[in-house]
Design a protein around this motif. Sequence first.
Motif, PDB file in Angstrom:
ATOM      1  N   SER A  68      13.148  -2.943  -8.953  1.00  0.00           N
ATOM      2  CA  SER A  68      12.165  -3.550  -9.847  1.00  0.00           C
ATOM      3  C   SER A  68      12.336  -3.161 -11.311  1.00  0.00           C
ATOM      4  CB  SER A  68      10.744  -3.197  -9.397  1.00  0.00           C
ATOM      5  OG  SER A  68      10.495  -1.815  -9.573  1.00  0.00           O
ATOM      6  N   ASP A  69      13.014  -2.052 -11.589  1.00  0.00           N
ATOM      7  CA  ASP A  69      13.052  -1.550 -12.962  1.00  0.00           C
ATOM      8  C   ASP A  69      13.561  -2.578 -13.969  1.00  0.00           C
ATOM      9  OD1 ASP A  69      12.115   0.768 -11.848  1.00  0.00           O
ATOM     10  OD2 ASP A  69      13.778   2.027 -12.530  1.00  0.00           O
TER      11      ASP A  69
ATOM     12  N   VAL B 232      11.345 -13.043  -7.684  1.00  0.00           N
ATOM     13  CA  VAL B 232      12.181 -12.094  -6.944  1.00  0.00           C
ATOM     14  C   VAL B 232      11.359 -10.963  -6.320  1.00  0.00           C
ATOM     15  CG1 VAL B 232      14.015 -10.359  -7.205  1.00  0.00           C
ATOM     16  CG2 VAL B 232      14.235 -12.598  -8.311  1.00  0.00           C
ATOM     17  N   LEU B 233      10.424 -10.423  -7.093  1.00  0.00           N
ATOM     18  CA  LEU B 233       9.699  -9.249  -6.611  1.00  0.00           C
ATOM     19  C   LEU B 233       8.437  -9.582  -5.830  1.00  0.00           C
ATOM     20  CD1 LEU B 233       9.925  -6.984  -9.789  1.00  0.00           C
ATOM     21  CD2 LEU B 233      11.346  -6.890  -7.725  1.00  0.00           C
ATOM     22  N   HIS B 234       7.762 -10.653  -6.214  1.00  0.00           N
ATOM     23  CA  HIS B 234       6.487 -10.920  -5.545  1.00  0.00           C
ATOM     24  C   HIS B 234       6.571 -12.057  -4.544  1.00  0.00           C
ATOM     25  CE1 HIS B 234       2.290 -10.647  -4.698  1.00  0.00           C
ATOM     26  NE2 HIS B 234       2.162 -11.947  -4.910  1.00  0.00           N
ATOM     27  N   HIS B 235       6.877 -13.237  -4.991  1.00  0.00           N
ATOM     28  CA  HIS B 235       6.822 -14.381  -4.070  1.00  0.00           C
ATOM     29  C   HIS B 235       7.978 -14.357  -3.084  1.00  0.00           C
ATOM     30  CE1 HIS B 235       6.733 -18.386  -2.388  1.00  0.00           C
ATOM     31  NE2 HIS B 235       5.474 -18.429  -2.757  1.00  0.00           N
TER      32      HIS B 235
ATOM     33  N   ASP C  66       2.773  -2.241  -6.088  1.00  0.00           N
ATOM     34  CA  ASP C  66       3.860  -2.931  -5.409  1.00  0.00           C
ATOM     35  C   ASP C  66       4.949  -3.327  -6.403  1.00  0.00           C
ATOM     36  OD1 ASP C  66       4.910  -4.021  -2.940  1.00  0.00           O
ATOM     37  OD2 ASP C  66       4.401  -6.006  -3.695  1.00  0.00           O
ATOM     38  N   MET C  67       4.558  -3.903  -7.522  1.00  0.00           N
ATOM     39  CA  MET C  67       5.540  -4.357  -8.518  1.00  0.00           C
ATOM     40  C   MET C  67       6.322  -3.187  -9.110  1.00  0.00           C
ATOM     41  SD  MET C  67       5.486  -7.664  -8.701  1.00  0.00           S
ATOM     42  CE  MET C  67       5.507  -7.375  -6.945  1.00  0.00           C
TER      43      MET C  67
ATOM     44  N   LEU D  97       0.834  -1.201   0.000  1.00  0.00           N
ATOM     45  CA  LEU D  97       0.000   0.000   0.000  1.00  0.00           C
ATOM     46  C   LEU D  97       0.871   1.255   0.000  1.00  0.00           C
ATOM     47  CD1 LEU D  97      -2.736   1.442   0.165  1.00  0.00           C
ATOM     48  CD2 LEU D  97      -2.612   1.162   2.658  1.00  0.00           C
ATOM     49  N   ASN D  98       1.925   1.256   0.805  1.00  0.00           N
ATOM     50  CA  ASN D  98       2.829   2.408   0.834  1.00  0.00           C
ATOM     51  C   ASN D  98       3.441   2.645  -0.543  1.00  0.00           C
ATOM     52  OD1 ASN D  98       2.343   2.785   3.560  1.00  0.00           O
ATOM     53  ND2 ASN D  98       4.134   1.625   4.203  1.00  0.00           N
TER      54      ASN D  98
END
Length: 160
Positions: free
Chosen positions: A116-117, A137-140, A109-110, A72-73
Amino acid sequence: RGLKKDGTRRFTIDNEEQAISNFLDVFTPATLEIESEGDYQAINKQGSSARGGFQFLGKSEKYPKGSAIAALNRLEKYLGPREWGAALREHGDASLLEPMQQTELFIGDMLEKDGSDKLMQLVFNGDMEGMIKAYEVLHHTNADPKTKARARKIFKTYFD
């Protein structure tokens, strides 16, 4: 927020329509399927506090703020305050959000996670291996071999 701190573009996108489709029509639904089989009210049965379609961690003793609040942030940094943000900060349970709100949470978030770029560029490019890596890497994060195999199988269905 398409610029880096130095003023250069975060992503190189030649075909904006295709890039958006790769993110919204492939990466996002594949992640939703991997995480919850598309069930926005899913509750993790393995003892985790993960909730909702994208299985964001709720508040717990181990994670007092949970990943839903961190997401959310990031989202609000990208798009500004959300009318449902205060309620999420109170309960920390992504499964209580509407499906579109959960999807918004995932997208923000992603796009805003540190580092993340490079991976999101691969997602925008429609690179299947890049999408799998971005998911892991980014989500799980910390995906076990079974989850990695499931992710590969599901992403592959979008590329066959």
